[in-house]
Design an enzyme around this catalytic site. Structure first.
Site, PDB file in Angstrom:
ATOM      1  N   SER A  54      39.316  -2.820  12.859  1.00 17.23           N
ATOM      2  CA  SER A  54      38.714  -3.965  13.400  1.00 17.23           C
ATOM      3  C   SER A  54      39.374  -5.423  13.329  1.00 17.23           C
ATOM      4  O   SER A  54      40.048  -5.506  12.233  1.00 17.23           O
ATOM      5  CB  SER A  54      37.208  -4.037  13.206  1.00 17.23           C
ATOM      6  OG  SER A  54      36.596  -4.710  14.241  1.00 17.23           O
TER       7      SER A  54
ATOM      8  N   GLY B 244      38.552  -2.511  18.376  1.00 12.40           N
ATOM      9  CA  GLY B 244      39.134  -3.220  17.372  1.00 12.40           C
ATOM     10  C   GLY B 244      40.037  -4.464  17.777  1.00 12.40           C
ATOM     11  O   GLY B 244      40.687  -5.014  16.922  1.00 12.40           O
TER      12      GLY B 244
ATOM     13  N   GLU C 130      37.391   0.992  23.495  1.00 12.08           N
ATOM     14  CA  GLU C 130      35.876   0.782  22.831  1.00 12.08           C
ATOM     15  C   GLU C 130      35.796  -0.416  22.389  1.00 12.08           C
ATOM     16  O   GLU C 130      35.540  -0.626  21.314  1.00 12.08           O
ATOM     17  CB  GLU C 130      35.526   1.721  22.008  1.00 12.08           C
ATOM     18  CG  GLU C 130      35.428   3.228  22.432  1.00 12.08           C
ATOM     19  CD  GLU C 130      35.240   4.351  21.450  1.00 12.08           C
ATOM     20  OE1 GLU C 130      34.570   5.217  21.962  1.00 12.08           O
ATOM     21  OE2 GLU C 130      35.340   3.980  20.327  1.00 12.08           O
ATOM     22  N   PRO C 131      35.992  -1.800  23.135  1.00  8.72           N
ATOM     23  CA  PRO C 131      35.863  -3.004  22.347  1.00  8.72           C
ATOM     24  C   PRO C 131      34.468  -3.499  22.360  1.00  8.72           C
ATOM     25  O   PRO C 131      33.505  -2.999  23.100  1.00  8.72           O
ATOM     26  CB  PRO C 131      36.779  -3.939  23.465  1.00  8.72           C
ATOM     27  CG  PRO C 131      36.486  -3.319  24.829  1.00  8.72           C
ATOM     28  CD  PRO C 131      36.605  -1.885  24.369  1.00  8.72           C
TER      29      PRO C 131
ATOM     30  N   ARG D 225      33.694  -6.214  19.341  1.00 12.00           N
ATOM     31  CA  ARG D 225      33.587  -7.701  18.926  1.00 12.00           C
ATOM     32  C   ARG D 225      34.438  -8.549  19.966  1.00 12.00           C
ATOM     33  O   ARG D 225      33.811  -9.676  20.255  1.00 12.00           O
ATOM     34  CB  ARG D 225      34.657  -7.655  17.624  1.00 12.00           C
ATOM     35  CG  ARG D 225      34.754  -9.126  17.207  1.00 12.00           C
ATOM     36  CD  ARG D 225      35.873  -9.031  16.140  1.00 12.00           C
ATOM     37  NE  ARG D 225      36.012  -7.840  15.236  1.00 12.00           N
ATOM     38  CZ  ARG D 225      35.259  -8.042  14.045  1.00 12.00           C
ATOM     39  NH1 ARG D 225      34.867  -8.984  13.608  1.00 12.00           N
ATOM     40  NH2 ARG D 225      35.482  -7.128  13.163  1.00 12.00           N
TER      41      ARG D 225
ATOM     42  N   TYR E 118      33.366  -9.193   3.692  1.00 12.76           N
ATOM     43  CA  TYR E 118      34.711  -9.170   4.212  1.00 12.76           C
ATOM     44  C   TYR E 118      35.587 -10.330   3.817  1.00 12.76           C
ATOM     45  O   TYR E 118      36.646 -10.367   4.246  1.00 12.76           O
ATOM     46  CB  TYR E 118      35.104  -8.905   5.903  1.00 12.76           C
ATOM     47  CG  TYR E 118      34.234  -7.853   6.235  1.00 12.76           C
ATOM     48  CD1 TYR E 118      34.237  -6.566   5.847  1.00 12.76           C
ATOM     49  CD2 TYR E 118      33.410  -8.075   7.412  1.00 12.76           C
ATOM     50  CE1 TYR E 118      33.344  -5.579   6.321  1.00 12.76           C
ATOM     51  CE2 TYR E 118      32.350  -7.249   7.990  1.00 12.76           C
ATOM     52  CZ  TYR E 118      32.608  -5.906   7.689  1.00 12.76           C
ATOM     53  OH  TYR E 118      31.737  -4.873   8.343  1.00 12.76           O
TER      54      TYR E 118
ATOM     55  N   CYS F 236      18.929 -15.340  -2.667  1.00 16.22           N
ATOM     56  CA  CYS F 236      18.928 -15.607  -4.065  1.00 16.22           C
ATOM     57  C   CYS F 236      20.122 -14.728  -4.476  1.00 16.22           C
ATOM     58  O   CYS F 236      20.140 -13.817  -5.030  1.00 16.22           O
ATOM     59  CB  CYS F 236      17.642 -14.909  -4.600  1.00 16.22           C
ATOM     60  SG  CYS F 236      17.605 -15.733  -6.403  1.00 16.22           S
TER      61      CYS F 236
ATOM     62  N   TYR G 295      28.494  -8.246  15.181  1.00 21.73           N
ATOM     63  CA  TYR G 295      28.528  -7.855  13.783  1.00 21.73           C
ATOM     64  C   TYR G 295      27.426  -9.052  13.020  1.00 21.73           C
ATOM     65  O   TYR G 295      27.551  -9.072  11.729  1.00 21.73           O
ATOM     66  CB  TYR G 295      29.499  -7.519  12.947  1.00 21.73           C
ATOM     67  CG  TYR G 295      30.448  -6.289  13.559  1.00 21.73           C
ATOM     68  CD1 TYR G 295      29.799  -5.146  14.049  1.00 21.73           C
ATOM     69  CD2 TYR G 295      31.501  -6.827  14.565  1.00 21.73           C
ATOM     70  CE1 TYR G 295      30.537  -4.009  14.548  1.00 21.73           C
ATOM     71  CE2 TYR G 295      32.159  -5.748  15.210  1.00 21.73           C
ATOM     72  CZ  TYR G 295      31.674  -4.607  15.151  1.00 21.73           C
ATOM     73  OH  TYR G 295      32.192  -3.596  16.010  1.00 21.73           O
TER      74      TYR G 295
HETATM   75  C1  PLP Z   1      34.692   4.184  16.820  1.00 25.02           C
HETATM   76  C2  PLP Z   1      34.666   2.768  16.988  1.00 25.02           C
HETATM   77  N1  PLP Z   1      34.942   2.427  18.238  1.00 25.02           N
HETATM   78  C3  PLP Z   1      34.873   0.940  18.527  1.00 25.02           C
HETATM   79  C4  PLP Z   1      34.490   0.062  17.411  1.00 25.02           C
HETATM   80  C5  PLP Z   1      34.367  -1.409  17.746  1.00 25.02           C
HETATM   81  O1  PLP Z   1      35.287  -2.055  17.259  1.00 25.02           O
HETATM   82  P1  PLP Z   1      35.419  -3.576  17.570  1.00 25.02           P
HETATM   83  O2  PLP Z   1      34.209  -4.398  17.582  1.00 25.02           O
HETATM   84  O3  PLP Z   1      36.223  -4.190  16.426  1.00 25.02           O
HETATM   85  O4  PLP Z   1      36.014  -3.606  18.867  1.00 25.02           O
HETATM   86  C6  PLP Z   1      34.247   0.581  16.290  1.00 25.02           C
HETATM   87  C7  PLP Z   1      34.092  -0.477  15.024  1.00 25.02           C
HETATM   88  O5  PLP Z   1      35.198  -0.872  14.403  1.00 25.02           O
HETATM   89  C8  PLP Z   1      34.367   2.031  16.084  1.00 25.02           C
HETATM   90  O6  PLP Z   1      34.219   2.291  14.672  1.00 25.02           O
HETATM   91  N1  LYS Z   2      31.370  -4.541  10.894  1.00 22.74           N
HETATM   92  C1  LYS Z   2      32.963  -4.861  11.180  1.00 22.74           C
HETATM   93  C2  LYS Z   2      33.750  -4.308  11.907  1.00 22.74           C
HETATM   94  C3  LYS Z   2      33.108  -3.085  12.620  1.00 22.74           C
HETATM   95  C4  LYS Z   2      33.278  -1.758  11.810  1.00 22.74           C
HETATM   96  C5  LYS Z   2      32.914  -0.777  12.394  1.00 22.74           C
HETATM   97  N2  LYS Z   2      33.680   0.582  12.798  1.00 22.74           N
HETATM   98  C6  LYS Z   2      32.970  -6.580  11.211  1.00 22.74           C
HETATM   99  O1  LYS Z   2      31.893  -6.973  10.834  1.00 22.74           O
HETATM  100  O2  LYS Z   2      34.199  -6.787  10.996  1.00 22.74           O
END
Ligand code: PLP
Ligand code: LYS
Length: 451
Positions: free
Chosen positions: A224, A262, A304-305, A307, A352, A379, A409
């Site tokens: 990601s 990602g 699969e976007p 973020r 992170y 806290c 997220y």
């Molecule tokens: C299988 C899968 N698809 C899609 C995503 C979405 O990722 P992002 O929000 O970085 O596009 C994730 C999270 O990292 C994931 O684990």
């Molecule tokens: N939760 C993570 C990314 C997604 C992980 C899911 N596979 C973030 O905040 O960056």
């Protein structure tokens, strides 16, 4: 708009004559007065813009190479019933990874065939529910799951003439993504089945032995917050080679490959927003080139976007409480600016080391700045929202502070640590605002406590 970095702030954000923040025409001060703070404010028009940008850019790029594309919105980034409905109306499908996310998508009346179900440890009831909802695909994450999903399909009366569509999630060995916890395609982690040693190929062949399963394709997700198209292209090469290997071994040519989500976004000034159409064209060109090298047809592709669709749409508004100058060992001063939320509404900095920016939202503030650290109310000394940011030197208790790019997220990973109720998500558009997810109350938390 003037004074705001367009890569980081929502497209509907602007400043009024006093330098106060406006979001889709709504004053931040008014939003805070109406909804209290902290509050996630989501720019609804921008969500649609981003969803359609991905749909149109990838569709154009893959149609140009004689293929097609399905864009799944990754619900884990932020899902509510309205958002699932919007994503589907904008031509996206919805990717879920738990029974809870599936329930939200179904409540939004997204048709089962437009939903995917992931998960590295799906329960029997999640599998049964997905089959019952006739989801378009279940992404199998382990060899053991192949048999379990086949058995559940049989139990639901599905057979060779009414198969359950599945993909197999594979790890391609491509290591990408900003932090170890969000990189997902290297070998030593919990997701998927490795291509090395023929394990992924064996799992794909195993699917073919079950007449109630339809092998739609292989799935990969390399991590990601990735800005570099080269990582996606390297991943696509491995996936296409795997598809060709299966065809050689069995004669079965998988119709589809999922290249995952990602895609990165800008969080702080100086970072650039991704050029989505250029990215899509580059990825499609690689797919076309590699298919030619392998002498095979171009598959349908899905992505699969999460973020990159919702992240930039949202700003968190906090109220400033304590402002505390602290003299450091070297004699310099750091101004700790404490806000009324923190790691419970944004765990990403603590988890992170994620970076964010901020500005005052109720006024411009003085031109002189201080070296500030924005901290929460929890806290925990690691409860830091922004490690270092220049804020007006006259920042004071009662001011509003806006942190952009919190749509992904943030609320979805929120907790009630220290019994702090989770904030609401308010969607704003020109002339309208509405609560998508309401604020939790202390009564909500006490209702869980059976004494
Ligand atoms: C299988 C899968 N698809 C899609 C995503 C979405 O990722 P992002 O929000 O970085 O596009 C994730 C999270 O990292 C994931 O684990
Ligand atoms: N939760 C993570 C990314 C997604 C992980 C899911 N596979 C973030 O905040 O960056």
């Amino acid at each position: 708009m003037t004074g705001l970095d367009v890569a980081v702030w929502p497209s509907g954000a602007g400043l009024d004559d006093d330098g106060a923040l406006r979001l889709a025409g709504h004053g931040a001060t008014d939003l805070a007065a109406e909804h209290d703070t902290p509050v996630f404010v989501l720019d609804e028009a921008m969500f649609h813009e981003r969803a359609r940008l991905f749909r149109d850019a990838f569709t154009a790029a893959f149609e140009a190479i004689g293929s097609g594309v399905d864009v799944y919105y990754a619900g884990k980034s932020f899902l509510s019933v309205a958002v699932a409905r919007w994503a589907y109306a904008d031509g996206l499908r919805v990717d879920t990874c738990t029974g809870g996310e599936l329930a939200v998508a179904l409540r939004a009346q997204v048709p089962g065939e437009a939903i995917g179900l992931h998960g590295n440890n799906k329960s029997d009831s999640e599998i049964a529910r997905a089959i019952d909802a006739r989801v378009g695909r279940i992404v199998l994450d382990s060899v053991a799951e192949v048999g379990r999903v086949a058995a559940a399909a049989r139990a639901a009366g599905r057979g060779p003439h009414d198969r359950v569509g599945v993909m197999v999630r594979v790890t391609t060995g491509i290591h990408a993504g900003g932090h170890e916890f969000i990189a997902t395609a290297h070998e030593d982690q919990k997701f998927g089945i490795s291509v090395t040693g023929g394990q992924a190929l064996a799992a794909l062949r195993e699917v073919l032995t079950h007449p109630e399963l339809e092998l739609l394709g292989a799935h990969s997700h390399i991590g990601s917050q990735i800005q570099d198209v080269a990582a996606f292209e390297a991943n696509a090469r491995v996936m296409l080679a795997l598809r060709a290997d299966l065809e050689r071994a069995t004669g079965v040519l998988m119709p589809e490959l999922d290249l995952g989500g990602g895609y990165g976004i800008a969080y702080v000034p100086g970072e650039e927003a991704m050029d989505v159409p250029a990215f899509a064209r580059s990825l499609a060109a690689t797919v076309q080139r590699v298919c030619a090298e392998l002498d095979t047809t171009v598959p349908r592709v899905s992505i699969e976007p999460g973020r990159a669709v919702v992240g930039p749409t949202t700003v968190t508004l906090y109220r400033v409480g304590v402002v505390k100058p602290v003299t450091l060992d070297d004699g310099s001063v750091r101004t700790y600016v404490a806000v009324d939320g923190g790691m419970s509404d944004n765990i990403r900095p603590a988890l992170y080391g994620a970076r964010y920016t901020a500005r005052l939202a109720n006024r411009a503030g003085s031109p002189e700045t201080v070296r500030a650290r924005v901290v929460g109310k929890h806290c925990e000394s690691g409860d830091i929202v922004i490690d270092e940011v220049a804020l007006p030197a006259d920042v004071a208790p009662g001011d509003l502070l806006a942190v952009p790019a919190t749509g992904a997220y943030g609320r979805s990973m929120a907790s009630t640590y220290n019994h702090v109720p989770r904030p609401p998500v308010v969607a704003v558009a020109e002339g309208t605002s509405r609560v998508l997810v309401r604020r939790e109350t202390e009564d909500d938390l006490l209702a869980l406590d059976l004494g």
